[in-house]
Design an enzyme around this catalytic site. Structure first.
Site, PDB file in Angstrom:
ATOM      1  N   ASP A 345       1.016  -1.141   0.040  1.00  0.00           N
ATOM      2  CA  ASP A 345       0.099   0.062   0.264  1.00  0.00           C
ATOM      3  C   ASP A 345       1.140   1.045  -0.092  1.00  0.00           C
ATOM      4  O   ASP A 345       2.289   1.079   0.436  1.00  0.00           O
ATOM      5  CB  ASP A 345      -0.813  -0.047   1.021  1.00  0.00           C
ATOM      6  CG  ASP A 345      -1.608   0.816   1.562  1.00  0.00           C
ATOM      7  OD1 ASP A 345      -2.406   0.904   0.238  1.00  0.00           O
ATOM      8  OD2 ASP A 345      -1.575   1.665   2.420  1.00  0.00           O
ATOM      9  N   LYS A 346       0.702   2.689  -0.176  1.00  0.00           N
ATOM     10  CA  LYS A 346       1.246   3.372  -0.434  1.00  0.00           C
ATOM     11  C   LYS A 346       1.867   4.459   0.388  1.00  0.00           C
ATOM     12  O   LYS A 346       2.623   4.219   0.562  1.00  0.00           O
ATOM     13  CB  LYS A 346       0.986   4.559  -2.087  1.00  0.00           C
ATOM     14  CG  LYS A 346       1.782   5.707  -2.246  1.00  0.00           C
ATOM     15  CD  LYS A 346       1.548   6.896  -3.064  1.00  0.00           C
ATOM     16  CE  LYS A 346       0.037   7.637  -2.588  1.00  0.00           C
ATOM     17  NZ  LYS A 346       0.873   8.644  -1.452  1.00  0.00           N
ATOM     18  N   THR A 347       0.106   4.990   1.032  1.00  0.00           N
ATOM     19  CA  THR A 347       0.506   5.875   2.476  1.00  0.00           C
ATOM     20  C   THR A 347       0.671   4.759   3.136  1.00  0.00           C
ATOM     21  O   THR A 347       0.033   4.241   4.095  1.00  0.00           O
ATOM     22  CB  THR A 347      -1.106   6.370   2.104  1.00  0.00           C
ATOM     23  OG1 THR A 347      -1.743   7.174   1.325  1.00  0.00           O
ATOM     24  CG2 THR A 347      -0.982   7.171   3.478  1.00  0.00           C
ATOM     25  N   THR A 493      -2.790   2.290  -4.097  1.00  0.00           N
ATOM     26  CA  THR A 493      -3.090   3.505  -3.786  1.00  0.00           C
ATOM     27  C   THR A 493      -4.214   3.592  -4.337  1.00  0.00           C
ATOM     28  O   THR A 493      -4.592   3.485  -5.884  1.00  0.00           O
ATOM     29  CB  THR A 493      -2.063   4.339  -4.258  1.00  0.00           C
ATOM     30  OG1 THR A 493      -2.687   5.902  -3.405  1.00  0.00           O
ATOM     31  CG2 THR A 493      -1.829   4.573  -5.382  1.00  0.00           C
ATOM     32  N   GLY A 494      -4.863   4.407  -3.339  1.00  0.00           N
ATOM     33  CA  GLY A 494      -6.487   5.045  -3.043  1.00  0.00           C
ATOM     34  C   GLY A 494      -5.967   6.534  -3.810  1.00  0.00           C
ATOM     35  O   GLY A 494      -6.894   8.274  -4.663  1.00  0.00           O
ATOM     36  N   LYS A 521      -9.269  -3.247  -3.100  1.00  0.00           N
ATOM     37  CA  LYS A 521      -8.389  -3.728  -2.654  1.00  0.00           C
ATOM     38  C   LYS A 521      -8.130  -5.638  -2.741  1.00  0.00           C
ATOM     39  O   LYS A 521      -6.736  -6.071  -3.326  1.00  0.00           O
ATOM     40  CB  LYS A 521      -7.375  -3.268  -1.291  1.00  0.00           C
ATOM     41  CG  LYS A 521      -7.082  -1.397  -1.908  1.00  0.00           C
ATOM     42  CD  LYS A 521      -6.273  -0.312  -0.658  1.00  0.00           C
ATOM     43  CE  LYS A 521      -6.288   1.075  -0.948  1.00  0.00           C
ATOM     44  NZ  LYS A 521      -5.551   1.026   0.435  1.00  0.00           N
ATOM     45  N   ASP A 540      -1.151  -0.442   5.991  1.00  0.00           N
ATOM     46  CA  ASP A 540      -1.179   0.318   7.563  1.00  0.00           C
ATOM     47  C   ASP A 540      -2.514   0.312   7.450  1.00  0.00           C
ATOM     48  O   ASP A 540      -3.228   0.457   8.727  1.00  0.00           O
ATOM     49  CB  ASP A 540      -0.420   1.351   7.768  1.00  0.00           C
ATOM     50  CG  ASP A 540      -1.121   2.109   7.133  1.00  0.00           C
ATOM     51  OD1 ASP A 540      -1.243   2.566   5.684  1.00  0.00           O
ATOM     52  OD2 ASP A 540      -0.453   3.555   7.087  1.00  0.00           O
TER      53      ASP A 540
END
Length: 652
Positions: A345-347, A493-494, A521, A540
């Protein structure tokens, strides 16, 4: 779903109690056994010795052996004989045959072998139960995200009521810093809302009249009034809970390696024992026949097999814990060795999860630009303003005092400093001020999906700050290491396409999925699994929870929310993506140690079982149960020592 946490603790306590009580009672069994007395050259003789041995052994068999006897029944019910069936059969045959020898005075008993076998097996299962981290509380944690009270506006008054009592159509007041109590729509006010826990969107989102808000997200800036649209089961968060539940329930239950070895041994032992009995009976030796058959069963049930996996698990769990890696699901950890794809996940996983200045384009002296911009932004509580002030402080800039200051809602701020008129704000503000912002550098920054803030001093464009979610320094190395292992790296990512593209290019990611909504996802994970990949998901946020559970291995970054952690198989306490490659490396080492241990634990049976059956009887070679027990003990020691060699990997 996993067992509950309390059930798990009870399980450990139960094994511990059974182990200590059985071990204490084993001492008199050993002291009263003829074989032990002969070995150590002492003699103890008391009245009713055999009957006392039978009494003590009966208690050890029924009390200490209970988990295995219960397991035997369950495994046979499920038509899946494994470790419990093998142990249960061996202890039952040893016990009932030994009891028969006391009652009939015919043959030799196996009391001390029975007692020690039960003790070692309970010890193995106790270690195993302890080393597996607690059960999943994912759904409880998810529910905790929701605030418990809401400020209901009723007849002009504000009444605090439990969130559970909210109804569709209620108007609720949400103060800055508070969580939004339910899904709804803004009816009054304007504020930035942090939805990163729920949607993975790194930037706080501006919400004004008519915009939808999600229950559980955090109102950061100003007071909002909202109308409740969804309650209870209908809310976004409840839907996520449902997804987590489904994914957890559909998780495959792979059998342990040791169980497979035990199942094989069970069949080998039963078949060999039966054949042995029939052959010796055919030769007219009923006493010898039963002794041989029992010896085969006792020998085939190795003490070491019960410890082969638990010892490695206990050690690898403590080694990984020292490296900041917590294992919650052992099967998933063992599967890590076969991973072919890792989705990050990116963030908050590959990035810091907080806004920071990434670029400065300055048309005046850069320090001067920082000094004046920082002075303006120091007066604002906005996340962007804070990031610019933070950046200036890092550069050691001292900010002057502001003479005049005013906020321009949703667009920026204006201030007078040292007689200079300064505007700091968005492209919209520049349009209103009719400032020309056409510049290739600025366009490039906007193309990368960064938030661009303009600074105008006395009517002229003085500089531009580009802000984005900063990439963690370790992310570059993490991706590189995984690629060196031959693993494909993906990013979810969103965020918008431009942001995803820029971050992927910078870090060196193989493929990315942008603008992925939370419920999608898990679908992305499934799509890779359908292509034949063994997939790990690293995330996360709460929105990652269904994906974490769907993946073959769910890895949660520790700084994340509790729910993501509770729905993950492995937790990275240090929030370091570099630890993912450590997990894979440790998984490979751990697995090879388990396989070695299983060979040491059960391999000697290749020689021991035929000898126990009396294959070399005509040469005068007959293995006694006691010798079999000695072989067992030696293999147990080897397994224990081999497991300890794992310690050299304590720092990887």
């Amino acid at each position: 779903m996993h067992n509950t946490h309390t059930g798990h603790t009870h399980h450990i306590k139960d094994f511990k109690r059974r182990f200590f009580i059985s071990t204490i009672l084993t001492i008199p069994v050993l002291l009263l056994s003829e074989m032990i007395q002969k070995w150590f050259g002492f003699e103890i003789s008391i009245p009713y010795q055999k009957w006392i041995l039978l009494g003590l052994s009966s208690f050890i068999y029924f009390y200490g052996g209970y988990p295995f006897l219960k397991g035997l029944v369950n495994e046979l019910k499920n038509k899946q004989p494994g470790m419990m069936t093998l142990i249960g059969t061996a202890i039952s045959v040893a016990f009932f045959y030994s009891a028969f020898t006391v009652v009939s005075g015919f043959g030799k008993d196996f009391f001390w072998e029975l007692a020690t076998l039960i003790d070692v097996m309970i010890l193995g299962h106790w270690i195993e139960a302890k080393s597996v981290l607690g059960a999943s509380r994912a759904l409880e944690e998810l529910v905790k995200i929701m605030p418990t009270t809401a400020h209901l506006i009723k007849d002009g008054d504000i009444v605090d009521i439990p969130v559970s009592q909210l109804k569709k159509g209620d108007i609720v007041l949400v103060k800055p810093g508070e969580k939004i109590p339910s899904d709804g729509i803004v009816v009054e006010g304007e504020s930035y809302v942090n939805e990163s826990l729920l949607t993975g969107e790194s930037k706080p989102v501006l919400k004004k009249k008519g915009n939808k808000v999600i229950g559980g997200s955090i109102n950061t800036d100003s007071i909002l009034k909202m109308k409740v649209e969804k309650t209870g089961e209908e809310t976004y968060l409840s839907q996520v809970i449902k997804l987590v539940k489904q994914a957890q329930e559909s998780k495959s239950k792979t059998q342990d390696l040791a169980n497979k070895a035990a199942a094989l041994l069970f069949y080998v032992a039963i078949i060999t024992g039966t054949i042995t009995y029939i052959i010796w009976l055919f030769y007219g030796k009923p006493d010898f026949a039963i002794e041989r058959a029992v010896t085969v069963l006792v020998i085939a049930c190795p003490h070491a097999l019960g410890l082969a996996v638990p010892l490695v698990v206990a050690l690898s769990t403590s080694i990984t814990a020292k490296n900041g890696i917590l294992i919650r699901d052992r099967k998933a950890f063992e599967q890590s060795k076969d991973l072919a794809a890792v989705i990050f996940d990116k963030t908050g996983t590959l990035t810091e999860g907080k806004f920071g200045v990434t670029d400065v384009v300055s048309y005046i002296d850069e320090n001067e630009l920082l000094r004046l911009t920082g002075a303006v932004e120091k007066n604002s509580e906005h996340i962007i303003a804070k990031a610019i002030v933070e950046y200036g402080k890092e550069k050691g800039i001292n900010f002057p005092e502001v003479e005049t200051y005013k906020t321009i809602p949703g667009k920026g701020a204006f201030a007078v400093i040292e007689g200079k008129e300064i505007y700091v704000g968005s492209p919209k503000l520049m349009e209103e001020l009719k400032i020309n912002t056409e510049d290739e550098k600025i366009k490039q920054l906007q193309k990368e999906g960064k938030t661009v803030i303009f600074v105008v001093i006395d009517g002229k464009l003085a500089g531009v700050f580009a802000l984005a979610d900063k990439i963690k320094p370790e992310s570059y190395e993490a991706v590189k290491k995984l690629k060196e292992m031959g693993i494909k790296v993906f990013m979810l990512t969103g965020d918008a396409e431009e942001v995803a593209k820029a971050v992927s290019r910078q870090i060196g990611i193989d493929e990315y999925f942008a603008q992925v909504l939370p419920h999608q996802k898990a679908e992305k994970v499934k799509s890779l699994q359908e292509k034949g990949y063994k997939v790990a998901m690293v995330g996360d946020g709460i929105n990652d929870a269904p994906a974490l559970v769907t993946a073959d291995v769910g890895i949660a970054i520790g700084a994340g929310t509790d729910v993501a952690i509770e729905s993950a198989d492995i937790i990275l306490v240090k929030s370091n993506p570099l630890d993912v490659s450590k997990i894979i490396k440790l998984s490979k080492i751990t697995y090879s140690k388990m396989v070695q241990n299983l060979w040491w634990a059960a391999g000697y049976n290749i020689v021991a079982i035929p000898l126990a059956a009396g294959i070399l009887y005509s040469y005068g070679i007959v293995i006694q149960p006691a010798v079999g027990a000695l072989l067992m003990s030696i293999s147990t020691v080897i397994v224990a020592l081999n497991s300890q060699t794992l310690r050299r990997y304590s720092k990887i």
